[in-house]
Write a protein that holds these residues in place. Structure first.
Motif, PDB file in Angstrom:
ATOM      1  N   GLY A 118      28.585  71.699 -52.948  1.00 19.19           N
ATOM      2  CA  GLY A 118      28.886  70.909 -51.758  1.00 19.19           C
ATOM      3  C   GLY A 118      28.581  71.625 -50.456  1.00 19.19           C
ATOM      4  N   THR A 171      26.268  70.239 -47.537  1.00 20.74           N
ATOM      5  CA  THR A 171      26.546  68.980 -46.840  1.00 20.74           C
ATOM      6  C   THR A 171      26.984  69.135 -45.391  1.00 20.74           C
ATOM      7  OG1 THR A 171      28.871  68.976 -47.585  1.00 20.74           O
ATOM      8  CG2 THR A 171      27.247  67.890 -49.016  1.00 20.74           C
ATOM      9  N   THR A 221      31.411  69.035 -46.147  1.00 21.50           N
ATOM     10  CA  THR A 221      32.050  67.762 -45.802  1.00 21.50           C
ATOM     11  C   THR A 221      32.303  66.928 -47.058  1.00 21.50           C
ATOM     12  OG1 THR A 221      29.871  66.805 -45.360  1.00 21.50           O
ATOM     13  CG2 THR A 221      31.107  67.665 -43.482  1.00 21.50           C
ATOM     14  N   GLN A 222      31.604  67.257 -48.140  1.00 16.76           N
ATOM     15  CA  GLN A 222      31.849  66.597 -49.426  1.00 16.76           C
ATOM     16  C   GLN A 222      31.494  67.550 -50.551  1.00 16.76           C
ATOM     17  OE1 GLN A 222      30.273  62.660 -49.889  1.00 16.76           O
ATOM     18  NE2 GLN A 222      30.625  62.597 -52.089  1.00 16.76           N
ATOM     19  N   ARG A 249      35.923  65.509 -53.414  1.00 15.20           N
ATOM     20  CA  ARG A 249      36.747  65.750 -52.232  1.00 15.20           C
ATOM     21  C   ARG A 249      35.888  65.682 -50.964  1.00 15.20           C
ATOM     22  NH1 ARG A 249      39.446  71.361 -53.579  1.00 15.20           N
ATOM     23  NH2 ARG A 249      37.551  71.535 -54.879  1.00 15.20           N
ATOM     24  N   LYS A 250      36.474  65.105 -49.886  1.00 14.40           N
ATOM     25  CA  LYS A 250      35.747  64.928 -48.634  1.00 14.40           C
ATOM     26  C   LYS A 250      36.600  65.355 -47.451  1.00 14.40           C
ATOM     27  CE  LYS A 250      33.198  60.829 -50.293  1.00 14.40           C
ATOM     28  NZ  LYS A 250      32.891  59.399 -50.017  1.00 14.40           N
ATOM     29  N   ASP A 251      35.949  65.825 -46.404  1.00 22.50           N
ATOM     30  CA  ASP A 251      36.613  66.102 -45.134  1.00 22.50           C
ATOM     31  C   ASP A 251      35.544  66.130 -44.047  1.00 22.50           C
ATOM     32  OD1 ASP A 251      37.965  66.947 -42.904  1.00 22.50           O
ATOM     33  OD2 ASP A 251      39.095  68.500 -43.921  1.00 22.50           O
ATOM     34  N   PRO A 252      35.485  65.110 -43.197  1.00 23.39           N
ATOM     35  CA  PRO A 252      34.430  65.057 -42.177  1.00 23.39           C
ATOM     36  C   PRO A 252      34.648  66.005 -41.011  1.00 23.39           C
ATOM     37  CG  PRO A 252      35.923  63.195 -41.922  1.00 23.39           C
ATOM     38  CD  PRO A 252      36.348  63.912 -43.180  1.00 23.39           C
TER      39      PRO A 252
END
Length: 334
Positions: free
Chosen positions: A61, A64, A305-306, A311-314
């Protein structure tokens, strides 16, 4: 370099949120089709890559975060403290071709190919007497960055320059054995090949560094380190004093500044931690090292960010934007 995309001025425009009466950093940042520009101190580039993480049996990840960072960074305000004209936005590497394998050695071979391209570009930047700022990708890239800086400095100062030093704020030493290239042994390769002279590590986590590595680095006079637990759990040390100690240990020559985002609490990364340092302390670390060190480069890595596990967090890119601006401001205040 077949995996590098060099920006043209038009490429930054979709990222910038223009507003009347305000000037955003992206409106002032240097973008040149002619290569490395003369009128800036820093050259900014991204790496879209998580192969080094996968080669180290980690969660992918790290490829990203670059676009998210750029969107945040180009929209901070241009002010007298940081106009944007100090930085050239050069471009990014894209090593995101799909590779589907459960064999880490397949990925480790690919990391060697990444090494050669990253090293060549960093060397060219340093040959122009600029400071590289490298964002994104795995911590495997510490090795080609250190080597590229070393080779560039040899070109500038062929009779007087030796190895460079490094300060790394990280939960992991990334000093595993030379078992094929991956995100956990970049500093080992750089040290044993004599591109890296002294190595200071701030905030190692006791739970995630093997005893064999701890024993080895304790006995190595070229390595200084401290544990997170001695700072925040046992309170034997203060965080700021450990950073000052790392600066003092490495101040005999140029120092590369490293920050692995897996050491910051709750930041999405390949080895995300619920217990680490705060974003505020990470910002202070970069500001202070830029202010007090003779800086060779800045490398911020492992953020995402992913992740490949969903799992994601912008917001990771915005945090990196803060970190880079703090570093530049510290440097400019010298």
């Amino acid at each position: 370099m077949k995996h590098f995309y060099a920006y043209e001025a038009v490429d930054s425009k979709p990222y910038i949120r223009y507003r009347e009466g305000e000037t955003k950093l992206g409106e002032q940042i240097v973008i040149s089709k002619a290569g490395i520009a003369n009128n800036c101190q820093f050259v900014l580039l991204g790496i879209k890559e998580d192969i080094g993480v996968k080669a180290n049996l980690g969660v992918g990840g790290a490829n990203t975060v670059w676009d998210s960072f750029l969107s945040a960074f180009l929209n901070i305000q241009s002010t007298d403290l940081f106009t944007g004209k100090e930085v050239q936005l050069l471009g990014y590497f894209d090593f995101t071709e799909p590779v589907h394998s459960s064999d880490p050695y397949i990925y480790r071979k690919q990391v060697e190919d990444i090494d050669s391209e990253v090293e060549a570009l960093v060397m060219n930047i340093v040959k122009q007497n600029k400071i590289p700022i490298v964002i994104g990708g795995s911590h495997a890239n510490a090795y080609p960055i250190i080597k590229g800086v070393y080779m560039g400095l040899q070109h500038l100062y062929p009779l007087s320059h030796s190895s460079i030093n490094c300060i790394n704020l990280d939960a992991h030493a990334d000093f595993r054995q030379k078992e094929g290239r991956h995100s956990g042994n970049g500093f080992r390769y750089a040290y044993e090949e004599k591109f890296l002279k002294k190595y200071a590590i701030v905030g190692l986590h006791e739970n995630y560094n093997p005893q064999t590595i701890i024993t080895e680095i304790k006995q190595n006079a070229d390595i200084w380190f401290c544990f997170w637990e001695d700072i925040f759990l046992r309170e034997k040390l203060s965080f700021k004093d450990t950073v000052y100690s790392a600066i003092e240990f490495t101040n005999d020559t140029l120092a590369g500044i490293e920050l692995d985002l897996d050491c910051i609490e709750d930041v999405l990364s390949s080895a995300m931690t619920p217990s680490g340092i705060s974003a505020t302390l990470a910002r202070w670390y970069l500001y202070t090292t830029a202010l007090q060190c003779t800086v060779a480069y800045l490398h911020i890595c492992e953020g995402a960010t992913q992740l490949t596990d969903g799992r994601k967090d912008p917001t990771t890119g915005k945090l990196i934007s803060y970190l880079v601006s703090d570093f530049v401001k510290g440097f400019l205040e010298k």
